[in-house]
Enzyme design. Structure first.
Site, PDB file in Angstrom:
ATOM      1  N   TRP A 209      -3.648  -2.862   1.815  1.00 29.49           N
ATOM      2  CA  TRP A 209      -3.089  -2.552   3.141  1.00 29.49           C
ATOM      3  C   TRP A 209      -4.120  -1.812   4.013  1.00 29.49           C
ATOM      4  CZ3 TRP A 209      -0.512   2.401   4.872  1.00 29.49           C
ATOM      5  CH2 TRP A 209       0.058   2.254   6.147  1.00 29.49           C
TER       6      TRP A 209
ATOM      7  N   GLN B 139     -10.105  -3.329   8.081  1.00 32.94           N
ATOM      8  CA  GLN B 139     -11.009  -2.170   8.228  1.00 32.94           C
ATOM      9  C   GLN B 139     -12.349  -2.366   7.519  1.00 32.94           C
ATOM     10  OE1 GLN B 139      -9.459   1.277   6.244  1.00 32.94           O
ATOM     11  NE2 GLN B 139     -10.728   2.746   7.362  1.00 32.94           N
TER      12      GLN B 139
ATOM     13  N   TYR C 137      -0.014  -8.000   5.642  1.00 30.24           N
ATOM     14  CA  TYR C 137      -1.287  -7.269   5.678  1.00 30.24           C
ATOM     15  C   TYR C 137      -2.342  -8.124   6.401  1.00 30.24           C
ATOM     16  CZ  TYR C 137       0.784  -4.139   2.142  1.00 30.24           C
ATOM     17  OH  TYR C 137       1.596  -3.266   1.456  1.00 30.24           O
TER      18      TYR C 137
ATOM     19  N   PRO D 153      -0.438   7.070  -2.729  1.00 30.69           N
ATOM     20  CA  PRO D 153      -0.499   8.288  -3.550  1.00 30.69           C
ATOM     21  C   PRO D 153      -1.252   9.425  -2.865  1.00 30.69           C
ATOM     22  CG  PRO D 153      -1.938   6.571  -4.439  1.00 30.69           C
ATOM     23  CD  PRO D 153      -1.110   5.925  -3.388  1.00 30.69           C
ATOM     24  N   LEU D 154      -2.106   9.094  -1.889  1.00 27.91           N
ATOM     25  CA  LEU D 154      -2.827  10.147  -1.155  1.00 27.91           C
ATOM     26  C   LEU D 154      -2.250  10.337   0.247  1.00 27.91           C
ATOM     27  CD1 LEU D 154      -6.544   9.381  -2.172  1.00 27.91           C
ATOM     28  CD2 LEU D 154      -4.922  10.995  -3.196  1.00 27.91           C
TER      29      LEU D 154
ATOM     30  N   LYS E 171     -10.632  15.869   3.843  1.00 25.73           N
ATOM     31  CA  LYS E 171     -11.393  15.430   5.013  1.00 25.73           C
ATOM     32  C   LYS E 171     -10.741  15.715   6.361  1.00 25.73           C
ATOM     33  CE  LYS E 171     -10.189  10.524   4.818  1.00 25.73           C
ATOM     34  NZ  LYS E 171     -10.732   9.251   4.340  1.00 25.73           N
TER      35      LYS E 171
ATOM     36  N   ARG F 266      -8.709   6.470   8.449  1.00 27.10           N
ATOM     37  CA  ARG F 266      -7.433   5.834   8.805  1.00 27.10           C
ATOM     38  C   ARG F 266      -6.733   6.564   9.947  1.00 27.10           C
ATOM     39  NH1 ARG F 266      -3.205   4.024   4.152  1.00 27.10           N
ATOM     40  NH2 ARG F 266      -5.069   2.889   3.466  1.00 27.10           N
TER      41      ARG F 266
ATOM     42  N   GLN G  10     -14.933   6.204  -2.763  1.00 24.58           N
ATOM     43  CA  GLN G  10     -13.539   6.679  -2.863  1.00 24.58           C
ATOM     44  C   GLN G  10     -12.880   6.095  -4.112  1.00 24.58           C
ATOM     45  OE1 GLN G  10     -11.695   5.339   0.738  1.00 24.58           O
ATOM     46  NE2 GLN G  10     -12.661   6.885   2.026  1.00 24.58           N
TER      47      GLN G  10
ATOM     48  N   ASN H 166     -11.360   8.085  -7.216  1.00 28.71           N
ATOM     49  CA  ASN H 166      -9.935   7.999  -7.528  1.00 28.71           C
ATOM     50  C   ASN H 166      -9.662   7.460  -8.931  1.00 28.71           C
ATOM     51  OD1 ASN H 166      -9.816   8.830  -4.914  1.00 28.71           O
ATOM     52  ND2 ASN H 166      -8.986   6.930  -4.084  1.00 28.71           N
TER      53      ASN H 166
HETATM   54  P1  NDP Z   1      -3.552   6.081  -0.199  1.00 26.10           P
HETATM   55  O1  NDP Z   1      -2.471   7.010   0.204  1.00 26.10           O
HETATM   56  O2  NDP Z   1      -4.288   6.405  -1.454  1.00 26.10           O
HETATM   57  O3  NDP Z   1      -4.577   6.001   1.021  1.00 26.10           O
HETATM   58  C1  NDP Z   1      -5.778   5.264   0.881  1.00 26.10           C
HETATM   59  C2  NDP Z   1      -6.722   5.653   2.002  1.00 26.10           C
HETATM   60  O4  NDP Z   1      -7.074   7.039   1.902  1.00 26.10           O
HETATM   61  C3  NDP Z   1      -8.048   4.906   1.881  1.00 26.10           C
HETATM   62  O5  NDP Z   1      -7.989   3.628   2.455  1.00 26.10           O
HETATM   63  C4  NDP Z   1      -8.998   5.863   2.570  1.00 26.10           C
HETATM   64  O6  NDP Z   1      -8.807   5.726   3.983  1.00 26.10           O
HETATM   65  C5  NDP Z   1      -8.467   7.219   2.111  1.00 26.10           C
HETATM   66  N1  NDP Z   1      -9.050   7.631   0.817  1.00 26.10           N
HETATM   67  C6  NDP Z   1      -8.770   7.105  -0.415  1.00 26.10           C
HETATM   68  N2  NDP Z   1      -9.444   7.761  -1.364  1.00 26.10           N
HETATM   69  C7  NDP Z   1     -10.162   8.711  -0.757  1.00 26.10           C
HETATM   70  C8  NDP Z   1     -11.051   9.696  -1.233  1.00 26.10           C
HETATM   71  N3  NDP Z   1     -11.330   9.830  -2.532  1.00 26.10           N
HETATM   72  N4  NDP Z   1     -11.623  10.549  -0.324  1.00 26.10           N
HETATM   73  C9  NDP Z   1     -11.340  10.428   0.989  1.00 26.10           C
HETATM   74  N5  NDP Z   1     -10.512   9.503   1.511  1.00 26.10           N
HETATM   75  C10 NDP Z   1      -9.918   8.648   0.634  1.00 26.10           C
HETATM   76  O7  NDP Z   1      -3.012   4.612  -0.408  1.00 26.10           O
HETATM   77  P2  NDP Z   1      -2.570   3.500   0.688  1.00 26.10           P
HETATM   78  O8  NDP Z   1      -1.797   4.111   1.778  1.00 26.10           O
HETATM   79  O9  NDP Z   1      -3.773   2.703   1.031  1.00 26.10           O
HETATM   80  O10 NDP Z   1      -1.590   2.637  -0.195  1.00 26.10           O
HETATM   81  C11 NDP Z   1      -2.072   1.987  -1.373  1.00 26.10           C
HETATM   82  C12 NDP Z   1      -1.472   0.598  -1.462  1.00 26.10           C
HETATM   83  O11 NDP Z   1      -0.060   0.690  -1.539  1.00 26.10           O
HETATM   84  C13 NDP Z   1      -1.720  -0.327  -0.263  1.00 26.10           C
HETATM   85  O12 NDP Z   1      -2.983  -0.908  -0.284  1.00 26.10           O
HETATM   86  C14 NDP Z   1      -0.621  -1.328  -0.448  1.00 26.10           C
HETATM   87  O13 NDP Z   1      -0.986  -2.264  -1.441  1.00 26.10           O
HETATM   88  C15 NDP Z   1       0.522  -0.458  -0.942  1.00 26.10           C
HETATM   89  N6  NDP Z   1       1.414  -0.070   0.165  1.00 26.10           N
HETATM   90  C16 NDP Z   1       2.694  -0.567   0.156  1.00 26.10           C
HETATM   91  C17 NDP Z   1       3.571  -0.269   1.154  1.00 26.10           C
HETATM   92  C18 NDP Z   1       4.948  -0.837   1.112  1.00 26.10           C
HETATM   93  O14 NDP Z   1       5.685  -0.729   2.109  1.00 26.10           O
HETATM   94  N7  NDP Z   1       5.350  -1.455   0.038  1.00 26.10           N
HETATM   95  C19 NDP Z   1       3.195   0.587   2.297  1.00 26.10           C
HETATM   96  C20 NDP Z   1       1.849   1.105   2.193  1.00 26.10           C
HETATM   97  C21 NDP Z   1       1.010   0.789   1.155  1.00 26.10           C
HETATM   98  P3  NDP Z   1      -9.944   6.017   5.089  1.00 26.10           P
HETATM   99  O15 NDP Z   1     -11.275   6.023   4.416  1.00 26.10           O
HETATM  100  O16 NDP Z   1      -9.781   4.929   6.072  1.00 26.10           O
HETATM  101  O17 NDP Z   1      -9.573   7.332   5.685  1.00 26.10           O
END
Ligand code: NDP
Length: 327
Positions: free
Chosen positions: A21, A27, A54, A211-212, A220, A230, A292, A296
């Site tokens: 996502w 992105q 997506y 999870p984050l 950050k 994001r 990242q 993770n």
């Molecule tokens: P997270 O909450 O883990 O967020 C991920 C984002 O956080 C990254 O894309 C990055 O964004 C930032 N990030 C991740 N790791 C780090 C790090 N170590 N240090 C700094 N920044 C970090 O998970 P998502 O929100 O991406 O959700 C995970 C998955 O869950 C999605 O890909 C999708 O498959 C699913 N999902 C399902 C939904 C549903 O309605 N069923 C809704 C949302 C997600 P950046 O670098 O851009 O800041």
């Protein structure tokens, strides 16, 4: 890697999985997506999460090309799609959970992901306009046709999930095995309280998302909003407004301190905290950069440091422990 049973199903799922996502087809570049999927797979991830909406289908196309190029044994991984929001078209029947849309969304996902079947197919949200009978029958038929192996729900209430179960049971159909809810240190009620009974009764598995909290559970955003993150994306202004609140940032500071004292980082701590909950089958990770994902994926090494005392300190910072109803 640790593998858990997905609810009462026979499926074994890696406790850390990887989703697309915001990132795939949007992105990040396709090469970055490929490198991250390969890294995840090589480190034991066996579940890749996707959805029709997506990047309006592009995320599935990117993932499909990677799966095809990698040529991993099909039995070694699970791939999902989700239907409800559509892949861009907003005409009648191009969204929702009708039999027509579920069939068409499934076929489109199979084409884009370049696979013969989906391991998991989710109803991305409940559809108030379609009777549960139609949705359960459609999913059952997709399973009988060999197009999907298991089906689940995402952001459904316990009551909606149980309605689907009861209808399936009464009619000897295959019911949903998994729910995909948001779960992280800021968002706990559904996973910790609402679904508690149905883990036991029907044996629900959970593939938890964000999870984050979309990256807020890192250090950050403590000072500012870095470019390219994001929370800096124009089309996600709604997400920033909803999630990046001063109250949360205060908590992030405290949590960051706990992580430092444990000689780890907040992302690792926050992910380990999610999967410490045995009702979580897998935490779906998201990443926009390889560093990242590498960070993770180390979250499981933190699990041992989450003692009762540390968990209590985290509760004191969060102040959001959901209340279980008194019986
Ligand atoms: P997270 O909450 O883990 O967020 C991920 C984002 O956080 C990254 O894309 C990055 O964004 C930032 N990030 C991740 N790791 C780090 C790090 N170590 N240090 C700094 N920044 C970090 O998970 P998502 O929100 O991406 O959700 C995970 C998955 O869950 C999605 O890909 C999708 O498959 C699913 N999902 C399902 C939904 C549903 O309605 N069923 C809704 C949302 C997600 P950046 O670098 O851009 O800041």
């Amino acid at each position: 890697m640790e593998y858990r049973r997905l609810g009462k199903s026979g499926l074994q799922i890696s406790v850390l999985s990887f989703g697309s996502w915001v990132t795939f087809g949007n992105q990040i570049g396709n090469k970055v997506a490929e490198n991250m999927m390969a890294y995840a797979y090589d480190h034991g991830v066996n579940f890749f999460d996707n959805a029709e909406v997506y990047a309006f289908g592009e995320s599935e196309r990117v993932m499909g090309r990677i799966l095809s190029k990698m040529n991993w044994t099909r039995s070694s991984y699970l791939v999902s799609s989700k239907a409800f929001f559509g892949d861009g078209g907003q005409k009648p029947n191009q969204t929702g959970l009708s039999r027509k849309h579920l069939f068409e969304a499934c076929h489109a996902a199979l084409r884009r992901l370049q696979v013969d079947y989906l391991d998991l197919f989710y109803c991305h949200r409940p559809d108030k306009n379609v009777g549960i009978e139609e949705t359960v029958w459609a999913m059952h038929h997709l399973i009988q046709q060999g197009k999907i192996l298991y089906w689940g729900t995402s952001e459904w209430s316990a009551q909606e999930i149980m309605e689907a179960h009861l209808f399936a049971k009464q009619n000897h159909l295959i019911g949903p095995i998994v729910e995909q809810p948001q779960y992280n240190m800021f968002y706990r009620d559904k996973v910790e309280v609402e679904f508690k009974q149905i883990y036991k009764t029907v044996g629900l598995g959970t593939t938890i998302w964000s999870p984050l909290a979309s990256g807020i559970l890192t250090d950050k955003y403590i000072q500012n909003i870095p470019a390219g993150t994001r929370m800096d994306m124009d089309d996600l202004e709604w997400l920033k407004k909803k999630s990046l609140t001063p109250e949360r940032l205060e908590k992030v500071k405290g949590l960051n301190q706990v992580a430092a004292e444990l000689n780890t980082t907040l992302p690792k701590l926050a992910i380990a905290w999610c999967v410490k909950n045995p009702d979580v089958s897998t935490a779906i990770l998201g990443a926009s950069k390889m560093e990242q994902l590498e960070e993770n994926m180390e979250a499981l090494t933190v699990a041992g440091t989450l003692t009762e005392e540390v968990m209590e300190r985290i509760e004191l910072i969060l102040q959001n422990k959901p209340k279980h109803p008194a019986f």
